[in-house]
Design a protein around this motif. Structure first.
Motif, PDB file in Angstrom:
ATOM      1  N   SER A  71      59.254  15.160 -65.892  1.00 31.33           N
ATOM      2  CA  SER A  71      59.869  16.428 -66.287  1.00 31.33           C
ATOM      3  C   SER A  71      61.074  16.746 -65.402  1.00 31.33           C
ATOM      4  CB  SER A  71      58.854  17.560 -66.182  1.00 31.33           C
ATOM      5  OG  SER A  71      59.452  18.815 -66.379  1.00 31.33           O
ATOM      6  N   SER A 109      55.936  26.486 -77.727  1.00 29.56           N
ATOM      7  CA  SER A 109      55.216  26.335 -76.466  1.00 29.56           C
ATOM      8  C   SER A 109      54.767  27.658 -75.870  1.00 29.56           C
ATOM      9  CB  SER A 109      56.102  25.604 -75.451  1.00 29.56           C
ATOM     10  OG  SER A 109      57.313  26.309 -75.261  1.00 29.56           O
ATOM     11  N   GLU A 145      58.234  18.167 -71.527  1.00 32.77           N
ATOM     12  CA  GLU A 145      59.266  18.342 -72.535  1.00 32.77           C
ATOM     13  C   GLU A 145      59.738  16.982 -73.054  1.00 32.77           C
ATOM     14  OE1 GLU A 145      61.608  18.229 -68.607  1.00 32.77           O
ATOM     15  OE2 GLU A 145      59.654  18.914 -69.320  1.00 32.77           O
TER      16      GLU A 145
END
Length: 610
Positions: free
Chosen positions: A282, A89, A213
């Motif tokens: 998230s 990422s 995520e």
């Protein structure tokens, strides 16, 4: 006013990161308005990197190659990247500094806009090498431990090169101000509006876009398991790359209600335009606040984690529902409210539609255009052309704009010795700039024969460094603010000259204070041989160039041997106005001299003075 702008992202261009999305859409809007825009980014593609380096090399002979496609932003890959965070990422740029330096040296830019310019990254390298006006744009609301704790002083110095700062959210601004104080203008991201296309059967649809995520998806599925069968509902998990998605285990009941989709089944925007509800779950590890804005643009009602940037996007719950991080029970309850209460959905939908005009990317471009114009307006003008033509008929003389006599507490050079030495080294004019005193300069002017003496004073401000007043007659008291000192120089008809502005070994005004008074600065010292590190002089030259401030130089001599270590070759002048216009076209002539030798002489002579 049209500008030439470089947008620099630290993320490999192939990654669908929110910063890249921001850069792409803002660049499109700026190009559509007539600005020339180039996107600079690292890349995972060796081919793109080769093409980028070839373009930079071509710029040696053709600086306009970047702007070959009018109305369209050029993307230049400046180096490959190496993933160092799990999932790839975030990436470290490899071998980008040299390419960036060459690119920024060979193209004339008005602005370099760097996104998340924390080292090591392409954005931080661009900020280091930029010779344009710099705007830093900060997006994340997550503290960076290395930047804010371990390397804070280094980051402060790097961010000190910024001429403007923006934040995508108020939460981002608050975080940055806590660690790196400054004026951050909040310009929220935009989102592309698309027409609603709800399903014909009227069944509420819940869409989850897997942009956060992996834990967010697991939390979403746990919440779905708690939803009752009645009333009817269905859910879609949209995956950018379904083939590389993690294994998702679902019960038979969930498999009947939940489907997986990817680009082949329609874009994320199309799914959000069809959705009744959009979920962002998230825990804060990798939030995607632009996803929340895209959900609003599609007309879906967001149900999101109570994170600062998510709350801000939903206006503290006015445009959607919230739940605490990792709280699957409350998320399930909020989803149940919306699927079972159509009136509540309608109420949120009306509020969301009312704010749609504020979501457009044109609003974002408006904000940045206003900032660019505001910063560009600080640039100085090009002088008096008529006066310049008249001065070209004058002879050249050599000038030194910074020196001291024994009227300064840290100098032992008598006035007569200074005048004699100045003549010996070929100076035609000198500015005597004693610390917080003009008596030495006034005495020198009375005794001078065959050499011009500019009466000046190097004034110590309260806590913002030193500033020199040229062409003054009366002593200016030390200890006033920078603004008050400048006002007193102006009241006497003098010129404001900033000495060794970025030499951190001296008392100097910081970058923020320099920006506050940049319109009032007449000239800036871009070369001082007593500066310990050449980078300080280079930073001063960069500042002068970007704001088109007249550049000066001086020996800062505290001993006679220091005179002549730097000279300004300029046309002869009479008075402050002619001096400033002549300085505009002047050349700086440097002489190599040992700083250690000159400092040792200063120490010996000032010790003998006591």
């Amino acid at each position: 006013m049209a500008f030439s702008i470089a947008q620099v992202t630290p993320w490999p261009w192939e990654q669908h990161h929110e910063v890249n999305r921001f850069v792409e859409r803002l660049s499109d809007e700026l190009c559509a308005r007539g600005h020339r825009t180039v996107v600079i980014a690292p890349s995972d593609s060796r081919e793109l990197v080769r093409e980028g380096r070839a373009m930079v090399e071509e710029m040696r002979s053709d600086g306009d190659v970047l702007w070959a496609e009018p109305g369209c932003a050029t993307v230049v890959a400046v180096g490959q990247s190496l993933p160092f965070r799990r999932g790839g990422s975030l990436s470290l740029p490899l071998d980008v500094s040299r390419t960036l330096e060459d690119l920024l040296d060979r193209v004339e830019l008005d602005f370099v806009q760097v996104h998340e310019p924390f080292a090591p990254s392409a954005a931080s390298a661009a900020l280091r090498h930029s010779r344009a006006l710099n705007v830093g744009t900060f997006h994340s609301t997550t503290e960076r431990f290395i930047s804010t704790q371990v390397a804070r002083k280094v980051v402060e110095r790097l961010l000190g090169r910024l001429d403007g700062r923006t934040a995508s959210f108020a939460a981002t601004r608050d975080l940055m101000q806590r660690y790196f104080p400054g004026d951050y203008r909040v310009i929220p991201p935009g989102a592309d509006l698309i027409p609603r296309s709800p399903p014909a059967d009227g069944v509420p649809e819940i869409v989850f876009s897997a942009e956060e995520e992996r834990g967010a998806l697991r939390l979403f599925l746990r919440a779905l398991r708690r939803l009752p069968v009645e009333p009817d509902w269905r859910a879609t998990v949209w995956l950018r790359e379904p083939s590389s998605a993690p294994a998702i285990s679902m019960s038979r009941r969930l498999r009947e209600r939940v489907s997986l989709a990817g680009p082949a089944d329609g874009s994320e925007a199309q799914h959000l335009a069809r959705a009744t509800i959009a979920v962002a779950a998230s825990s804060g590890a990798a939030p995607a606040p632009q996803l929340v804005l895209r959900a609003l643009a599609g007309g879906a009602v967001p149900v999101v984690t109570r994170l600062p940037q998510y709350e801000e996007a939903l206006r503290e719950g006015e445009l959607g529902l919230l739940f605490e991080p990792r709280d699957a029970i409350t998320l399930a309850a909020q989803l149940e409210r919306l699927v079972s209460e159509p009136a509540l959905v309608d109420e949120f939908t009306q509020r969301i539609e009312a704010v749609h005009p504020e979501l457009e990317w044109s609003r974002v471009a408006d904000g940045f255009e206003a900032l660019f114009e505001e910063i560009a307006a600080r640039r100085h003008g090009n002088g008096n052309a008529r006066l310049g033509r008249r001065l070209r008929e004058r002879d050249f003389i050599h000038v030194d704009l910074h020196m001291h006599t024994d009227h300064s507490p840290d100098c032992a050079t008598p006035v007569d010795t200074l005048l004699e030495t100045a003549k010996k080294v070929g100076l035609g004019a000198i500015a005597i700039t004693d610390h917080n005193e003009v008596s030495g300069a006034l005495e020198a002017r009375e005794r001078a024969k065959g050499i011009k003496v500019i009466v000046a004073e190097e004034v110590k401000t309260a806590d913002q460094g030193e500033v020199i007043g040229l062409f003054i007659e009366k002593k200016i008291p030390r200890g006033m603010t920078l603004q008050e000192t400048i006002a007193e120089i102006r009241r006497q008809g003098g010129l404001v000259y900033v000495p060794h502005p970025f030499d951190r070994m001296h008392a100097v005004p910081d970058y923020e204070h320099m920006l506050d008074v940049v319109a009032d600065i007449d000239a800036i010292e871009v070369f001082n041989p007593r500066v310990a590190f050449s980078a300080f002089n280079e930073e001063a030259a960069r500042f002068a160039a970007k704001y088109r401030i007249v550049a000066g130089a001086g020996s800062d001599s505290h001993v006679p041997q220091g005179l002549g270590s730097v000279k300004i070759r300029m046309r002869d002048f009479e008075g402050a106005e002619e001096f400033l216009e002549s300085l505009r076209e002047a050349d700086i002539v440097r002489k190599k001299q040992s700083l250690l030798y000159v400092q040792a002489l200063k120490f010996i002579q000032t010790r003998g003075k006591k």
